[in-house]
Design a protein around this motif. Structure first.
Motif, PDB file in Angstrom:
ATOM      1  N   LYS A   1       1.905  -2.390  14.376  1.00 11.89           N
ATOM      2  CA  LYS A   1       0.579  -2.791  14.885  1.00 11.89           C
ATOM      3  C   LYS A   1       0.041  -1.748  15.863  1.00 11.89           C
ATOM      4  N   HIS A   2       0.887  -1.276  16.765  1.00 13.54           N
ATOM      5  CA  HIS A   2       0.439  -0.273  17.730  1.00 13.54           C
ATOM      6  C   HIS A   2       0.155   1.075  17.063  1.00 13.54           C
ATOM      7  N   CYS A   3       0.969   1.461  16.092  1.00 13.18           N
ATOM      8  CA  CYS A   3       0.702   2.703  15.352  1.00 13.18           C
ATOM      9  C   CYS A   3      -0.647   2.627  14.651  1.00 13.18           C
ATOM     10  N   GLU A   4      -0.886   1.517  13.955  1.00 16.85           N
ATOM     11  CA  GLU A   4      -2.146   1.347  13.229  1.00 16.85           C
ATOM     12  C   GLU A   4      -3.337   1.372  14.182  1.00 16.85           C
ATOM     13  N   ALA A   5      -3.243   0.675  15.299  1.00 16.89           N
ATOM     14  CA  ALA A   5      -4.343   0.610  16.266  1.00 16.89           C
ATOM     15  C   ALA A   5      -4.654   1.980  16.859  1.00 16.89           C
ATOM     16  N   GLN A   6      -3.660   2.859  16.894  1.00 17.48           N
ATOM     17  CA  GLN A   6      -3.856   4.198  17.467  1.00 17.48           C
ATOM     18  C   GLN A   6      -4.171   5.239  16.402  1.00 17.48           C
ATOM     19  N   GLY A   7      -4.318   4.806  15.150  1.00 18.43           N
ATOM     20  CA  GLY A   7      -4.641   5.734  14.074  1.00 18.43           C
ATOM     21  C   GLY A   7      -3.500   6.666  13.731  1.00 18.43           C
ATOM     22  N   LEU A   8      -2.281   6.264  14.033  1.00 19.40           N
ATOM     23  CA  LEU A   8      -1.108   7.090  13.731  1.00 19.40           C
ATOM     24  C   LEU A   8      -0.686   6.894  12.282  1.00 19.40           C
ATOM     25  N   PRO A   9      -0.035   7.895  11.699  1.00 16.38           N
ATOM     26  CA  PRO A   9       0.445   7.715  10.327  1.00 16.38           C
ATOM     27  C   PRO A   9       1.445   6.566  10.269  1.00 16.38           C
ATOM     28  N   ARG A  10       1.430   5.854   9.146  1.00 19.25           N
ATOM     29  CA  ARG A  10       2.322   4.699   8.998  1.00 19.25           C
ATOM     30  C   ARG A  10       3.775   5.157   9.054  1.00 19.25           C
TER      31      ARG A  10
ATOM     32  N   THR B   1      -2.928  -7.137   5.942  1.00 17.52           N
ATOM     33  CA  THR B   1      -2.209  -5.885   5.884  1.00 17.52           C
ATOM     34  C   THR B   1      -0.831  -6.124   5.293  1.00 17.52           C
TER      35      THR B   1
END
Length: 162
Positions: free
Chosen positions: A147-156, A1
């Motif tokens: 990392k936590h945003c990505e794991a939760q499907g949140l916008p970058r 990533t």
């Protein structure tokens, strides 16, 4: 990533101010009762600024700061296990370099504690024996948040860095 950050490039005489809207930084759930936004991080300055929400009963790991910390409480109430005062909404707190504490929100709180925090240096997170378990600095805090945003499907998030 690949991690891409918004870079602050300010050259004289055309200094530019930048703005981040509330919607540009999602709340990442870090643990039950703990939500985080990393607003700004500078490895060069050894500085990171966060917007946090902590729920009733939440407690951080005991940690020591290598630099000063400035914290403003927006809502709710919280304290340190090592002290007898409670910090309430509208309060400002200064933590000197070298301070050791465990932040918590009282179990009987009726709302989340919400803070803005400016940290210089690193947090040295301590195990129960007082030994350093891991270190959090500007760079690792941004990676942790992304990392936590990505794991939760949140916008970058468009975290400001320089």
């Amino acid at each position: 990533t690949t991690i891409r950050f918004r870079r602050l490039q300010m050259s004289k005489p055309n200094l530019v101010s930048l703005h981040l809207g509330e919607e540009e930084l999602p709340w990442a759930k870090i643990a039950d009762g703990f939500f985080l936004k990393v607003v700004y991080a500078s490895a060069r300055q050894g500085l990171w600024i966060t917007h946090t929400r902590f729920g009733p009963g939440f407690s951080t790991q005991t940690h020591r700061h290598t630099g000063p910390v400035y914290q403003y409480t927006v809502a709710g109430a919280w304290g340190y296990r090592e002290h007898d005062f409670i910090v309430r909404a509208g309060s400002f707190l200064y933590e000197p370099a070298g301070s050791v504490h465990t932040q918590y929100v009282p179990e009987d709180s009726t709302e989340m504690a919400e803070t803005w925090t400016q940290v210089y240096g690193a947090n040295l997170n301590l195990d129960p024996q007082g030994k350093i378990e891991y270190v959090v600095d500007a760079t690792s805090m941004v990676g942790f948040y992304l990392k936590h945003c990505e794991a939760q499907g949140l916008p970058r998030p468009n975290v400001m860095t320089d």
